[in-house]
Design a protein around this motif. Sequence first.
Motif, short mmCIF file in Angstrom:
data_model
loop_
_atom_site.label_atom_id
_atom_site.label_comp_id
_atom_site.label_asym_id
_atom_site.label_seq_id
_atom_site.Cartn_x
_atom_site.Cartn_y
_atom_site.Cartn_z
N LYS A 119 0.71 -1.06 -0.07
CA LYS A 119 -0.06 0.10 0.00
C LYS A 119 0.81 1.17 -0.13
N LYS A 120 1.76 1.43 0.88
CA LYS A 120 2.85 2.47 0.92
C LYS A 120 3.54 2.72 -0.24
N TYR A 121 3.80 1.68 -1.00
CA TYR A 121 4.54 1.73 -2.45
C TYR A 121 3.79 2.14 -3.37
N VAL A 122 2.42 1.67 -3.58
CA VAL A 122 1.43 2.38 -4.62
C VAL A 122 1.29 3.76 -3.99
N GLU A 123 1.20 4.18 -2.98
CA GLU A 123 1.10 5.63 -2.52
C GLU A 123 2.25 6.47 -2.95
N ALA A 124 3.19 5.76 -2.77
CA ALA A 124 4.70 6.41 -3.10
C ALA A 124 4.72 6.79 -4.68
N ILE A 125 4.27 5.71 -5.42
CA ILE A 125 4.50 5.79 -6.73
C ILE A 125 3.48 6.98 -7.26
N ARG A 126 2.30 7.09 -6.68
CA ARG A 126 1.40 8.07 -7.06
C ARG A 126 1.82 9.50 -6.74
N LYS A 127 2.22 9.82 -5.75
CA LYS A 127 2.92 11.02 -5.13
C LYS A 127 4.34 11.48 -5.67
N ASN A 128 5.16 10.69 -6.14
CA ASN A 128 6.56 10.98 -6.27
C ASN A 128 6.82 10.82 -8.07
N THR A 129 7.94 11.43 -8.45
CA THR A 129 8.24 11.40 -9.79
C THR A 129 9.11 9.97 -9.85
N ILE A 130 9.82 9.79 -8.81
CA ILE A 130 10.89 8.55 -8.78
C ILE A 130 10.56 7.90 -7.62
N THR A 131 10.46 6.54 -7.76
CA THR A 131 10.37 5.72 -6.71
C THR A 131 11.19 4.43 -6.56
N LEU A 132 11.92 4.12 -5.63
CA LEU A 132 12.77 3.07 -5.41
C LEU A 132 11.84 1.97 -4.63
N GLY A 133 11.47 0.80 -5.16
CA GLY A 133 11.22 -0.42 -4.37
C GLY A 133 12.18 -1.13 -4.09
N VAL A 134 12.44 -1.47 -2.85
CA VAL A 134 13.83 -2.26 -2.45
C VAL A 134 13.14 -3.33 -1.41
N GLY A 135 13.53 -4.76 -1.89
CA GLY A 135 12.76 -5.51 -0.93
C GLY A 135 13.20 -7.24 -1.52
N PRO A 136 12.83 -8.13 -0.79
CA PRO A 136 13.07 -9.46 -1.17
C PRO A 136 12.01 -10.07 -2.16
N ALA A 137 12.38 -11.22 -2.90
CA ALA A 137 11.64 -11.78 -4.04
C ALA A 137 10.20 -12.14 -3.54
N GLY A 138 9.24 -11.86 -4.34
CA GLY A 138 7.88 -12.14 -4.19
C GLY A 138 7.05 -10.91 -3.44
N THR A 139 7.67 -9.64 -3.18
CA THR A 139 6.77 -8.90 -2.51
C THR A 139 6.11 -7.86 -3.51
N GLY A 140 5.90 -8.37 -4.69
CA GLY A 140 5.23 -7.67 -5.86
C GLY A 140 5.64 -6.52 -6.19
N LYS A 141 7.02 -6.00 -6.33
CA LYS A 141 7.56 -4.85 -6.62
C LYS A 141 7.41 -4.57 -7.93
N THR A 142 7.70 -5.58 -9.02
CA THR A 142 7.81 -5.38 -10.32
C THR A 142 6.12 -5.53 -10.74
N TYR A 143 5.27 -6.32 -10.11
CA TYR A 143 4.01 -6.62 -10.70
C TYR A 143 3.22 -5.29 -10.45
N LEU A 144 3.35 -4.85 -9.24
CA LEU A 144 2.53 -3.59 -8.96
C LEU A 144 3.19 -2.30 -9.78
N ALA A 145 4.40 -2.28 -10.05
CA ALA A 145 4.84 -1.26 -10.81
C ALA A 145 4.40 -1.35 -12.22
N VAL A 146 4.30 -2.42 -12.86
CA VAL A 146 3.61 -2.50 -14.13
C VAL A 146 2.18 -2.31 -14.12
#
Length: 346
Positions: A119-146
């Motif tokens: 949820k924080k990741y999605v909100e950060a993408i909405r609010k910022n021009t650049i977002t770095l999503g850092v974390g272990p495999a399986g956390t949905g970083k790529t899928y949510l970004a797409v």
Amino acid sequence: MTEQSIPIDRMEHIVRLFGNFDENIKLVETHYRVTVLCRGTELKVMGEPEAVQKAMRAVQGLLTLINKGEELTDQSVRYVISMVDEEEDVSVKLAMMTNDCVCITTRGKPIKPKTMGQKKYVEAIRKNTITLGVGPAGTGKTYLAVAMAVTAFRAKEVNRIILTRPAVEAGEKLGFLPGDLQQKIDPYLRPLYDALFDMLGAENFARHQEKGAIEVAPLAYMRGRTLDESFIILDEAQNTSIEQMKMFLTRLGQNSKIIVTGDITQIDLPDGKTSGLVNAIKVLKSVEDIAIVKFSDKDVVRHRLVQSIIKAYERQEVRKAQEARNKKQDGEKKIQTEEAGRRHGK
């Protein structure tokens, strides 16, 4: 022993709460050492007072998900239990998560955050021009970004989606793969293709790709370009060099967004070479309009064993770090002892 009850209006909610072979409710019972029984349209929770209180909060959290139309899974049940254990406001936070639909797949499935980290990741993408999503495999970083990229594209907020990855071998060599350069790098880009197929469908994806509205390419192809009106995603960024990361971030043009994703525990660079993602986290942490979102093992939405695997490797890293500290301390003590012996000899 104590007993508390929860009234439930609809029998179908009880069926979904218990799950196949009562697997959902058994997780709650086992974790809190309580007994949960169904009596008509009422649930009874029995056990030690503190355990019953926590189990009640967990059940109410699961009912919140059910009322929002969510299907309970092993992951979601365990996540609710972890929220209760950490004294979080479970029902309120779950309602916030399930109200946030990021995108609809071609099969009509809504894509929503499944954890507060997401949820924080999605909100950060909405609010910022650049977002770095850092974390272990399986956390949905790529899928949510797409998913966020497709949503912006459908809303005509951007004209292009650009997805890229560094073509760094994880113990294998590109040169031994068959085909031309595009065919060699396609396996590295497959997770990006899969996510786009889910959200656009293969035919729509192919049509947009032909028109140049969607581009999936290795990082090397980004050099020298200015990317305007674009939603740009750099995946597996832990495998970039510092120079590559700087090159990529400075491609940013007018009315564009950049998302950088990576897992700093899975760096495939040669020994001694600093990851561009690790460096970027340090360099950019105080820059305005850039967000850094860090996921934990709690945010893993794959099989529960993925969490266990991540924790096992983390424990190994802690042990290695402790052994290195102990070795260093032993070396320092040895030097001090030798120096003391020399002084005493004099």
